[in-house]
Design an enzyme around this catalytic site. Structure first.
Site, PDB file in Angstrom:
ATOM      1  CG  HIS A 175       3.960  -3.376  -9.444  1.00  0.00           C
ATOM      2  ND1 HIS A 175       2.412  -3.797  -8.637  1.00  0.00           N
ATOM      3  CD2 HIS A 175       4.674  -3.629  -9.673  1.00  0.00           C
ATOM      4  CE1 HIS A 175       2.778  -5.086  -9.192  1.00  0.00           C
ATOM      5  NE2 HIS A 175       4.710  -5.353  -9.180  1.00  0.00           N
ATOM      6  CB  CYS A 221       8.820 -20.047 -19.699  1.00  0.00           C
ATOM      7  SG  CYS A 221       8.499 -18.797 -18.241  1.00  0.00           S
ATOM      8  CB  SER A 268       5.981 -16.474 -17.763  1.00  0.00           C
ATOM      9  OG  SER A 268       6.218 -16.194 -15.939  1.00  0.00           O
TER      10      SER A 268
END
Length: 124
Positions: free
Chosen positions: A73, A88, A68
């Site tokens: 950030h 996943c 996935s």
């Protein structure tokens, strides 16, 4: 489709400014952590924000995983970082690797505080 979505909000990060402000350094560290956790990096994308009146610009970095994705950030002017790891679990349970990756990323930024969240996604 089932998966595990982990997030963390870090504050008081003591990591060197290079991780917080340099896209190539952050991507290299993120890919190394992904591989160490046993996940597979397919592609990377990063954006380095320009400096502002508040200080140096942060970085957004994403690694597309075969399982996935992982995103980081940074807000160097606030010594803050947010983390996002989603795996996943189709064809195998990658939850352990997701937790390993999240733990490694949190350790990388040396936060004073880390607020973690975990969400099971998908239908059973």
């Amino acid at each position: 489709m089932q998966g595990l979505h982990l997030t963390a909000d870090l504050s008081g990060c003591r990591a060197g400014s290079q991780l917080m402000t340099d896209a190539s350094s952050l991507v290299a560290a993120l890919v190394a952590a992904v591989e160490a956790a046993g996940l597979r990096s397919l592609s990377q994308l990063a954006y380095q924000f320009p400096p502002s009146a508040q200080g140096p610009g942060g970085v957004t970095a994403t690694v597309l995983l075969a399982e996935s994705h992982a995103c980081v950030h940074t807000w160097p002017e606030q010594a803050g970082v947010t983390l996002d790891v989603y795996v996943c679990n189709f064809g195998g349970d990658h939850s352990g690797a997701a937790h390993s990756l999240m733990n490694a990323l949190i350790a990388l930024f040396e936060p004073q505080t880390a607020q973690r969240h975990s969400l099971q996604r998908g239908l059973p």
